[in-house]
Design a protein around this motif. Structure first.
Motif, PDB file in Angstrom:
ATOM      1  N   GLU A   5      36.934  49.542 100.469  1.00  0.00           N
ATOM      2  CA  GLU A   5      36.737  50.642  99.524  1.00  0.00           C
ATOM      3  C   GLU A   5      36.262  50.130  98.165  1.00  0.00           C
ATOM      4  O   GLU A   5      35.425  50.762  97.514  1.00  0.00           O
ATOM      5  N   LEU A   6      36.772  48.980  97.763  1.00  0.00           N
ATOM      6  CA  LEU A   6      36.333  48.387  96.493  1.00  0.00           C
ATOM      7  C   LEU A   6      34.876  47.940  96.580  1.00  0.00           C
ATOM      8  O   LEU A   6      34.106  48.124  95.625  1.00  0.00           O
ATOM      9  N   VAL A   7      34.489  47.373  97.708  1.00  0.00           N
ATOM     10  CA  VAL A   7      33.095  46.963  97.910  1.00  0.00           C
ATOM     11  C   VAL A   7      32.194  48.195  97.891  1.00  0.00           C
ATOM     12  O   VAL A   7      31.126  48.180  97.252  1.00  0.00           O
ATOM     13  N   GLU A   8      32.626  49.256  98.535  1.00  0.00           N
ATOM     14  CA  GLU A   8      31.848  50.499  98.538  1.00  0.00           C
ATOM     15  C   GLU A   8      31.718  51.049  97.114  1.00  0.00           C
ATOM     16  O   GLU A   8      30.638  51.512  96.723  1.00  0.00           O
ATOM     17  N   ALA A   9      32.786  50.998  96.333  1.00  0.00           N
ATOM     18  CA  ALA A   9      32.737  51.465  94.943  1.00  0.00           C
ATOM     19  C   ALA A   9      31.758  50.616  94.134  1.00  0.00           C
ATOM     20  O   ALA A   9      30.969  51.145  93.338  1.00  0.00           O
ATOM     21  N   PHE A  10      31.787  49.297  94.329  1.00  0.00           N
ATOM     22  CA  PHE A  10      30.855  48.395  93.648  1.00  0.00           C
ATOM     23  C   PHE A  10      29.424  48.813  93.961  1.00  0.00           C
ATOM     24  O   PHE A  10      28.592  48.958  93.057  1.00  0.00           O
ATOM     25  N   ARG A  36      31.693  49.790  88.105  1.00  0.00           N
ATOM     26  CA  ARG A  36      31.361  48.649  88.970  1.00  0.00           C
ATOM     27  C   ARG A  36      32.173  47.436  88.554  1.00  0.00           C
ATOM     28  O   ARG A  36      32.763  46.743  89.381  1.00  0.00           O
ATOM     29  N   LEU A  37      32.231  47.182  87.253  1.00  0.00           N
ATOM     30  CA  LEU A  37      32.997  46.040  86.751  1.00  0.00           C
ATOM     31  C   LEU A  37      34.476  46.186  87.098  1.00  0.00           C
ATOM     32  O   LEU A  37      35.124  45.217  87.486  1.00  0.00           O
ATOM     33  N   ALA A  38      35.011  47.393  86.998  1.00  0.00           N
ATOM     34  CA  ALA A  38      36.415  47.624  87.353  1.00  0.00           C
ATOM     35  C   ALA A  38      36.648  47.315  88.836  1.00  0.00           C
ATOM     36  O   ALA A  38      37.661  46.699  89.197  1.00  0.00           O
ATOM     37  N   ALA A  39      35.714  47.726  89.696  1.00  0.00           N
ATOM     38  CA  ALA A  39      35.833  47.431  91.133  1.00  0.00           C
ATOM     39  C   ALA A  39      35.796  45.924  91.353  1.00  0.00           C
ATOM     40  O   ALA A  39      36.581  45.384  92.146  1.00  0.00           O
ATOM     41  N   PHE A  40      34.904  45.229  90.642  1.00  0.00           N
ATOM     42  CA  PHE A  40      34.827  43.780  90.810  1.00  0.00           C
ATOM     43  C   PHE A  40      36.102  43.103  90.343  1.00  0.00           C
ATOM     44  O   PHE A  40      36.592  42.168  90.999  1.00  0.00           O
ATOM     45  N   LYS A  41      36.664  43.549  89.240  1.00  0.00           N
ATOM     46  CA  LYS A  41      37.911  42.942  88.760  1.00  0.00           C
ATOM     47  C   LYS A  41      39.028  43.116  89.779  1.00  0.00           C
ATOM     48  O   LYS A  41      39.844  42.210  89.972  1.00  0.00           O
TER      49      LYS A  41
END
Length: 139
Positions: A5-10, A36-41
């Motif tokens: 889900e985080l990858v999808e958000a990115f 995007r930055l929040a998903a990467f963090k």
């Protein structure tokens, strides 16, 4: 959120940022860049497993998403990231420009999207974690 889900958000927020840029909507573009930055963090918080999860985007149908994933993973997956960026940089448009700029910054030594985690000092002190300060046997 799961790693997937985080990858999808990115990916989703990278694409939305690009679309906003083409519409001339800086406010929306910045909003999606921050998401995007929040998903990467959050991915980074999972360590290398989170970073590795992002590598599936090297095969994403959108070039801008591939460029962004490769740019963020330059330190962790250098050879693969450079190959993705070099291939896209041969083209034209915003994604090609972004790819060539990411490679340029990497070669200049000023790239810093995913800096290495600071080392844990002997005795357990982590320089950026006040909760561990003073826990060392070294005084």
């Amino acid at each position: 959120m799961s790693l997937e889900e985080l990858v999808e958000a990115f990916a989703r927020h990278t694409a939305a940022q690009t679309d906003a840029i083409f519409r001339g909507d800086a406010k929306a573009g910045n909003k999606h860049a921050n998401k995007r930055l929040a998903a990467f963090k959050k991915l980074r918080a999972h360590g290398d497993a989170g970073r590795d999860a992002l590598a599936v985007l090297f095969k994403h149908p959108r070039m801008d998403v591939r460029v962004m994933a490769a740019a963020y993973l330059l330190r962790h997956r250098t050879a693969e990231s450079k190959a993705v960026l070099a291939d896209i940089s041969k083209g034209e448009g915003l994604a090609a420009f972004g790819a060539s700029e990411a490679l340029k910054r990497w070669e200049e030594g000023v790239w810093a999207l995913d800096p290495a985690d600071p080392p844990v000092e002997e005795g357990g002190n982590e320089p950026g974690n006040p909760a561990t300060w003073g826990s060392s046997s070294k005084r």
